[in-house]
Design a protein around this motif. Structure first.
Motif, PDB file in Angstrom:
ATOM      1  N   GLY A 108       0.852  -1.191   0.000  1.00  0.00           N
ATOM      2  CA  GLY A 108       0.000   0.000   0.000  1.00  0.00           C
ATOM      3  C   GLY A 108       0.883   1.235   0.000  1.00  0.00           C
ATOM      4  O   GLY A 108       2.121   1.127   0.025  1.00  0.00           O
ATOM      5  N   ASN A 109       0.284   2.411   0.020  1.00  0.00           N
ATOM      6  CA  ASN A 109       1.093   3.614  -0.187  1.00  0.00           C
ATOM      7  C   ASN A 109       1.229   4.515   1.038  1.00  0.00           C
ATOM      8  O   ASN A 109       1.640   5.657   0.928  1.00  0.00           O
ATOM      9  N   ASN A 132      -1.011   2.098  -7.763  1.00  0.00           N
ATOM     10  CA  ASN A 132      -1.073   3.447  -8.321  1.00  0.00           C
ATOM     11  C   ASN A 132       0.259   4.026  -8.780  1.00  0.00           C
ATOM     12  O   ASN A 132       0.486   5.237  -8.660  1.00  0.00           O
ATOM     13  N   ASN A 153      -4.908   3.709 -11.138  1.00  0.00           N
ATOM     14  CA  ASN A 153      -6.207   4.337 -11.392  1.00  0.00           C
ATOM     15  C   ASN A 153      -6.036   5.378 -12.490  1.00  0.00           C
ATOM     16  O   ASN A 153      -5.032   6.100 -12.495  1.00  0.00           O
ATOM     17  N   SER A 241     -10.970  -0.497  -1.308  1.00  0.00           N
ATOM     18  CA  SER A 241      -9.796   0.253  -1.779  1.00  0.00           C
ATOM     19  C   SER A 241      -8.964  -0.666  -2.676  1.00  0.00           C
ATOM     20  O   SER A 241      -9.106  -1.895  -2.636  1.00  0.00           O
ATOM     21  N   THR A 242      -8.084  -0.052  -3.463  1.00  0.00           N
ATOM     22  CA  THR A 242      -7.208  -0.851  -4.328  1.00  0.00           C
ATOM     23  C   THR A 242      -6.448  -1.887  -3.498  1.00  0.00           C
ATOM     24  O   THR A 242      -6.316  -3.042  -3.889  1.00  0.00           O
ATOM     25  N   GLY A 243      -5.976  -1.460  -2.324  1.00  0.00           N
ATOM     26  CA  GLY A 243      -5.203  -2.368  -1.481  1.00  0.00           C
ATOM     27  C   GLY A 243      -6.014  -3.591  -1.070  1.00  0.00           C
ATOM     28  O   GLY A 243      -5.528  -4.721  -1.132  1.00  0.00           O
ATOM     29  N   PHE A 262       0.073  -0.292   4.701  1.00  0.00           N
ATOM     30  CA  PHE A 262      -1.343  -0.132   5.032  1.00  0.00           C
ATOM     31  C   PHE A 262      -1.397   0.524   6.413  1.00  0.00           C
ATOM     32  O   PHE A 262      -1.095  -0.119   7.422  1.00  0.00           O
ATOM     33  N   TRP A 263      -1.734   1.783   6.440  1.00  0.00           N
ATOM     34  CA  TRP A 263      -1.840   2.503   7.715  1.00  0.00           C
ATOM     35  C   TRP A 263      -2.647   3.774   7.449  1.00  0.00           C
ATOM     36  O   TRP A 263      -2.083   4.844   7.216  1.00  0.00           O
ATOM     37  N   TYR A 276      -0.050  10.526   4.446  1.00  0.00           N
ATOM     38  CA  TYR A 276      -1.041   9.667   3.790  1.00  0.00           C
ATOM     39  C   TYR A 276      -0.360   8.788   2.741  1.00  0.00           C
ATOM     40  O   TYR A 276      -0.595   7.580   2.678  1.00  0.00           O
ATOM     41  N   HIS A 277       0.468   9.399   1.909  1.00  0.00           N
ATOM     42  CA  HIS A 277       1.284   8.664   0.943  1.00  0.00           C
ATOM     43  C   HIS A 277       2.752   8.831   1.307  1.00  0.00           C
ATOM     44  O   HIS A 277       3.145   9.911   1.747  1.00  0.00           O
ATOM     45  N   ARG A 285      -8.315  11.808   3.497  1.00  0.00           N
ATOM     46  CA  ARG A 285      -9.587  12.253   2.962  1.00  0.00           C
ATOM     47  C   ARG A 285     -10.713  11.288   3.278  1.00  0.00           C
ATOM     48  O   ARG A 285     -11.872  11.577   3.078  1.00  0.00           O
ATOM     49  N   HIS A 293     -14.157   5.235   0.281  1.00  0.00           N
ATOM     50  CA  HIS A 293     -13.498   4.133   0.967  1.00  0.00           C
ATOM     51  C   HIS A 293     -13.779   4.120   2.461  1.00  0.00           C
ATOM     52  O   HIS A 293     -14.108   5.117   3.055  1.00  0.00           O
TER      53      HIS A 293
HETATM   54  N1  CTP Z   1      -3.400   2.653   2.035  1.00  0.00           N
HETATM   55  C1  CTP Z   1      -3.446   2.592   3.421  1.00  0.00           C
HETATM   56  N2  CTP Z   1      -3.132   3.699   4.171  1.00  0.00           N
HETATM   57  C2  CTP Z   1      -2.772   4.845   3.586  1.00  0.00           C
HETATM   58  C3  CTP Z   1      -2.723   4.937   2.160  1.00  0.00           C
HETATM   59  C4  CTP Z   1      -3.044   3.817   1.422  1.00  0.00           C
HETATM   60  O1  CTP Z   1      -3.799   1.558   3.983  1.00  0.00           O
HETATM   61  N3  CTP Z   1      -2.434   5.890   4.344  1.00  0.00           N
HETATM   62  C5  CTP Z   1      -3.684   1.435   1.231  1.00  0.00           C
HETATM   63  C6  CTP Z   1      -5.123   1.373   0.730  1.00  0.00           C
HETATM   64  O2  CTP Z   1      -5.535   0.024   0.728  1.00  0.00           O
HETATM   65  C7  CTP Z   1      -5.005   1.900  -0.687  1.00  0.00           C
HETATM   66  C8  CTP Z   1      -3.630   1.392  -1.103  1.00  0.00           C
HETATM   67  O3  CTP Z   1      -2.842   1.457   0.087  1.00  0.00           O
HETATM   68  O4  CTP Z   1      -5.984   1.403  -1.553  1.00  0.00           O
HETATM   69  C9  CTP Z   1      -2.993   2.210  -2.205  1.00  0.00           C
HETATM   70  O5  CTP Z   1      -2.941   3.557  -1.814  1.00  0.00           O
HETATM   71  P1  CTP Z   1      -3.409   4.736  -2.754  1.00  0.00           P
HETATM   72  O6  CTP Z   1      -2.625   4.733  -3.994  1.00  0.00           O
HETATM   73  O7  CTP Z   1      -3.456   5.959  -1.949  1.00  0.00           O
HETATM   74  O8  CTP Z   1      -4.875   4.315  -3.099  1.00  0.00           O
HETATM   75  P2  CTP Z   1      -6.066   5.377  -3.119  1.00  0.00           P
HETATM   76  O9  CTP Z   1      -5.971   6.175  -4.366  1.00  0.00           O
HETATM   77  O10 CTP Z   1      -6.128   6.126  -1.849  1.00  0.00           O
HETATM   78  O11 CTP Z   1      -7.296   4.486  -3.084  1.00  0.00           O
HETATM   79  P3  CTP Z   1      -7.916   3.768  -4.322  1.00  0.00           P
HETATM   80  O12 CTP Z   1      -6.867   3.582  -5.363  1.00  0.00           O
HETATM   81  O13 CTP Z   1      -8.346   2.492  -3.716  1.00  0.00           O
HETATM   82  O14 CTP Z   1      -9.014   4.693  -4.731  1.00  0.00           O
END
Ligand code: CTP
Length: 319
Positions: A108-109, A132, A153, A241-243, A262-263, A276-277, A285, A293
């Motif tokens: 995850g990111n 992503n 995405n 979510s994608t994850g 994943f956090w 967040y990333h 968000r 989500h």
């Molecule tokens: N994730 C997480 N905690 C974060 C950010 C991401 O657990 N702070 C996990 C989520 O399962 C997410 C995945 O990592 O789907 C990939 O992150 P991201 O690219 O940010 O996905 P989003 O665009 O947020 O979500 P999606 O692609 O599912 O719309």
């Protein structure tokens, strides 16, 4: 519901909830974790009643011809025409056909990966799934470099690559895709209207530059099937979510699944801020109603599965 409309909103008040440290039940314990092969088998079987990743991971060429109409999965009234470009990139067979791996990483990111030193461990898995098109090179110590399967995405094209409208961003994008090195690029192209022109530009670029990627576009039933599985298990996730999608799919072909990044919380278990990333300045968000989500609910579920040995949820540093 367009992908753009689920814009990333900062909801200050909701963050107050996280001022205090996280409750103990959310803090994954890494020590003494052992895979529960029996449970892994049961979950795989249970999920197979809803979806088969081998089939649902991608539509295939023989299912469509150019000009066919597809109804968007999350917006049935709107449609997309299968272009010649898209059709020519559809795989002949599932990119996961007959695949089986001992251990897989789903990355995850979350910013929790920063300073984790998990890069080596992540790269040591037999199959590495990433989300992503997140950057790798500058963060290799913490996130690794290996990618066997990468999601993207359509909104990433707008947000990160300015719609691929000028030569510089096109070159950056091409460089990033070259790093995929013959692995799978998975684009959810049929979810919601709005990203089709981006998908078309990406597809044209891949063809024109003969980029080393194997394209996959999830089946029209994947999201409903995944949601159905979790719903039956009393986890009410409107839009996985994608994850979570990746974990659910990976149960089909991985004996041991390790999750990293994943956090979905702005603070770690000691109260320090977490981005967040790991690679950009996007804000949290999912507290807002605008977000589709339920990442904290997903996290709680994954945490529970970790404690039972169904998967390993890595939220601390790798040693
Ligand atoms: N994730 C997480 N905690 C974060 C950010 C991401 O657990 N702070 C996990 C989520 O399962 C997410 C995945 O990592 O789907 C990939 O992150 P991201 O690219 O940010 O996905 P989003 O665009 O947020 O979500 P999606 O692609 O599912 O719309």
């Amino acid at each position: 519901e367009s992908e753009q409309s689920t814009s990333r909103l900062m909801v200050n008040s909701s963050e107050k909830v996280f001022r205090k440290n996280l409750p103990a039940y959310l803090q994954a314990t890494q020590e003494g974790w052992k895979v529960n092969a029996t449970l892994v088998g049961l979950i795989r079987k249970d999920i197979l009643r809803f979806l088969d990743a081998e089939r649902d991971v991608s539509v295939i060429k023989s299912s469509f011809k150019p000009g066919d109409t597809i109804h968007y999965v999350l917006d049935r009234r709107k449609t997309l025409n299968v272009s010649h470009t898209l059709h020519s990139l559809l795989p002949d067979v599932s990119p996961l056909k007959n695949k089986r791996f001992k251990t897989c990483a789903v990355v995850g990111n979350s910013g929790v990966l920063l300073k984790s030193g998990c890069g080596k461990e992540i790269d040591s898995h037999d199959f590495v799934i990433r989300c992503n098109l997140a950057p790798l090179a500058e963060f290799a110590d913490d996130v690794g470099l290996r990618s066997d399967f990468t999601t993207m995405n359509p909104s990433v094209i707008q947000r990160v690559y300015s719609g691929l409208l000028n030569e510089t961003v096109r070159e950056n994008f091409v460089q990033r895709l070259r790093l995929l090195n013959d692995s799978v690029l998975w684009i959810p192209a049929f979810m919601v209207k709005g990203g089709e022109k981006h998908v078309e530009v990406v597809n044209e670029l891949i063809l024109k530059r003969k980029l080393p990627v194997h394209m996959a576009y999830p089946s029209l039933r994947l999201v409903h099937a995944v949601r159905g599985y979790w719903l039956t298990n009393k986890v009410n996730i409107k839009r996985p979510s994608t994850g979570l999608l990746m974990y659910t799919m990976a149960t089909r072909f991985c004996d041991e699944i390790h999750l990293y990044g994943f956090w979905p919380f702005p603070k770690d278990s000691s109260g320090n801020p977490v981005k967040y990333h790991y690679y950009d300045m996007l804000k949290y968000r999912y507290f807002s109603n605008a977000s589709p989500h339920r990442m904290p609910l997903e996290f709680k579920t994954l945490k529970m599965l970790h404690s039972k040995g169904a998967l390993k949820l890595m939220t601390s540093k790798c040693t």
